[in-house]
Write an enzyme that holds these catalytic residues in place. Structure first.
Site, PDB file in Angstrom:
ATOM      1  N   TYR A 136       0.829  -1.206   0.000  1.00  0.00           N
ATOM      2  CA  TYR A 136       0.000   0.000   0.000  1.00  0.00           C
ATOM      3  C   TYR A 136       0.860   1.250   0.000  1.00  0.00           C
ATOM      4  CZ  TYR A 136       0.913   0.876   5.005  1.00  0.00           C
ATOM      5  OH  TYR A 136       1.508   1.154   6.207  1.00  0.00           O
ATOM      6  N   LYS A 186       6.431  -1.690   1.824  1.00  0.00           N
ATOM      7  CA  LYS A 186       5.251  -1.166   2.522  1.00  0.00           C
ATOM      8  C   LYS A 186       4.124  -2.194   2.388  1.00  0.00           C
ATOM      9  CE  LYS A 186       3.108   3.372   3.215  1.00  0.00           C
ATOM     10  NZ  LYS A 186       3.247   3.429   4.665  1.00  0.00           N
ATOM     11  N   GLU A 241      13.056   2.760  13.397  1.00  0.00           N
ATOM     12  CA  GLU A 241      12.024   3.753  13.056  1.00  0.00           C
ATOM     13  C   GLU A 241      10.900   3.658  14.065  1.00  0.00           C
ATOM     14  OE1 GLU A 241      10.111   2.900   9.263  1.00  0.00           O
ATOM     15  OE2 GLU A 241      10.249   0.750   9.598  1.00  0.00           O
ATOM     16  N   LEU A 300      11.281   1.636   6.593  1.00  0.00           N
ATOM     17  CA  LEU A 300      10.601   2.121   5.399  1.00  0.00           C
ATOM     18  C   LEU A 300      11.296   3.404   4.940  1.00  0.00           C
ATOM     19  CD1 LEU A 300       7.976   1.476   3.691  1.00  0.00           C
ATOM     20  CD2 LEU A 300       7.067   3.515   4.805  1.00  0.00           C
TER      21      LEU A 300
HETATM   22  N1  PMP Z   1       7.812   3.943   8.669  1.00  0.00           N
HETATM   23  C1  PMP Z   1       6.651   3.257   8.775  1.00  0.00           C
HETATM   24  C2  PMP Z   1       6.685   1.892   9.381  1.00  0.00           C
HETATM   25  C3  PMP Z   1       5.443   3.831   8.338  1.00  0.00           C
HETATM   26  O1  PMP Z   1       4.291   3.136   8.432  1.00  0.00           O
HETATM   27  C4  PMP Z   1       5.460   5.162   7.826  1.00  0.00           C
HETATM   28  C5  PMP Z   1       4.186   5.846   7.415  1.00  0.00           C
HETATM   29  N2  PMP Z   1       3.545   5.249   6.354  1.00  0.00           N
HETATM   30  C6  PMP Z   1       6.685   5.829   7.713  1.00  0.00           C
HETATM   31  C7  PMP Z   1       7.837   5.196   8.156  1.00  0.00           C
HETATM   32  C8  PMP Z   1       6.752   7.223   7.151  1.00  0.00           C
HETATM   33  O2  PMP Z   1       6.711   7.210   5.747  1.00  0.00           O
HETATM   34  P1  PMP Z   1       6.135   8.455   4.915  1.00  0.00           P
HETATM   35  O3  PMP Z   1       6.917   9.650   5.324  1.00  0.00           O
HETATM   36  O4  PMP Z   1       6.376   8.084   3.510  1.00  0.00           O
HETATM   37  O5  PMP Z   1       4.695   8.576   5.260  1.00  0.00           O
END
Ligand code: PMP
Length: 282
Positions: free
Chosen positions: A30, A144, A176, A200
Site C-alpha cells: 500500500y 510497505k 524507526e 521504510l
Molecule cells: N515507517 C513506517 C513503518 C510507516 O508506516 C510510515 C508511514 N507510512 C513511515 C515510516 C513514514 O513514511 P512516509 O513519510 O512516507 O509517510
C-alpha cells in the site's frame, strides 16, 4: 467515493471476495499520499516507492505511472475535502487458498480518500509521548506491506501506555517508529538512521533531509545507538500525515527540556514553507 478494480463508487457499495489474498494472507502492498489543496504531494516519489514494494513481493504493477496519476487525480476530484489522505492498495488478487503465487490472476486495486488531519498547533507546541520497544518485525521493512500485524501490536503498546508512537530498536540501534520515521538531535546535529531493509524509506524522511541540506542545518545519516536515542536533546517523528511532530517524552521521561526544540521549529517552518511553495507552483 472510493476506487475498486476499475470503478469509482461509494464506500458502502464496495465488495471484495473473501478469497482475496489480501484478506487471507495480507499479501499486498500500500501507499499513503497526502493531498494539500487538491494537489497530491510528492506523488511521483510515492509511486516509485510503490513500484519498489511491488518488486519486493514479485507482483507486476497493474498500472503505469500515468494511469496511477490519472486515477489519483480522479479520486481527489470525487471527494470533498481540500486536504485528503489517499490510501492506495494492491493485493495479489483472488485465488483458491494456497501460499504459492497463483497464475493468471488479476491484482486487486483499491483506493480511498480520508480527510487529511495534520497535527494541531497545540500538539506541535506540547509535543507527543512515545515509548520504546524491541523491533520484532521481519527483515524487509523497506516493503510497505499490508501485513502489518507487528506494527499494529507495537502501536497498540504505545496507546496502552498513553503515548502516540512506539520507537523501535534492533540490536541496540534505532530503526524507526511503528508507523513513522524517527530523527534524533544529538550534540546539535540532526541524526537520521540510514535507509536499508530495516526501515521504510519515508517520503517525509527524504523531504526533511533535503530541507536540512537546503537550510544549512547540521545533519548526519548514520546508525543511531540506543544510548544516543535516550540522551537526545530532541526526537522528531515524521510521516505523510503527521508531517514533522516533536516527541517530548520517551518512556515517561522528558526528552531534552521536555519542550519541542529549535531543530523542530526550524524544520517545521521549512516544511510548511516548502509545501506551500510546491502547491503554489502546481
Ligand atoms: N515507517 C513506517 C513503518 C510507516 O508506516 C510510515 C508511514 N507510512 C513511515 C515510516 C513514514 O513514511 P512516509 O513519510 O512516507 O509517510
Amino acid at each position: 467515493m472510493i476506487y475498486l478494480n476499475g470503478e469509482f463508487m461509494p464506500m458502502e457499495e464496495a465488495r471484495i471476495p473473501v478469497l482475496d489474498r489480501g484478506f487471507i494472507f495480507g499479501d499486498g502492498i500500500y501507499e499513503v499520499v497526502p493531498v494539500y489543496s487538491r494537489h497530491p504531494f510528492r506523488l511521483r516519489e510515492h509511486l516509485l516507492r510503490m513500484q519498489h514494494s511491488l518488486d519486493g513481493i514479485g507482483l507486476p504493477n497493474p498500472h503505469t505511472e500515468a494511469q496511477w496519476s490519472d486515477l489519483v487525480h480522479r479520486l481527489i476530484a470525487l471527494n470533498e475535502p481540500e486536504d485528503q489522505s489517499l490510501y492506495l492498495h494492491v493485493t495479489r488478487g483472488v485465488a483458491k487458498r494456497d501460499h504459492a503465487f497463483p497464475r493468471g490472476v488479476q491484482p486487486t486495486v483499491f483506493m480511498m480518500s480520508n480527510p487529511l488531519v495534520t497535527p494541531s498547533r497545540e500538539t506541535l507546541e506540547a509535543g507527543v509521548a512515545a515509548i520504546s520497544a524491541a523491533d520484532n518485525r521481519w527483515l524487509r521493512c523497506d516493503i510497505k506491506a499490508i501485513s502489518l500485524l507487528p506494527n499494529v501490536l507495537l502501536r497498540q503498546m504505545a496507546v496502552d501506555a498513553g503515548a502516540v508512537e512506539t520507537i523501535l530498536l534492533r540490536e541496540g540501534f534505532l530503526t524507526e517508529g511503528a508507523a513513522s520515521n524517527i530523527f534524533v538531535v544529538k550534540d546539535d546535529i540532526l541524526l537520521a538512521p540510514p535507509k536499508g531493509n530495516l526501515m521504510l524509506p519515508g517520503i517525509t524522511y527524504d523531504v526533511v533531509l533535503e530541507l536540512a541540506m537546503g537550510h544549512g542545518i547540521a545533519h548526519e545519516v548514520r546508525k543511531i545507538a540506543e544510548d544516543e536515542l535516550f540522551s537526545a536533546s530532541e526526537i522528531l517523528l515524521t510521516s505523510s500525515t503527521k508531517e514533522i511532530t516533536p516527541i517530548t517524552s520517551l518512556d515517561g521521561k522528558a526528552v531534552g527540556n521536555g519542550k519541542p526544540g529549535l531543530f523542530f521549529w526550524k524544520l517545521h517552518g521549512a516544511y510548511q514553507e516548502f509545501k506551500n511553495s510546491v502547491m503554489r507552483r502546481a
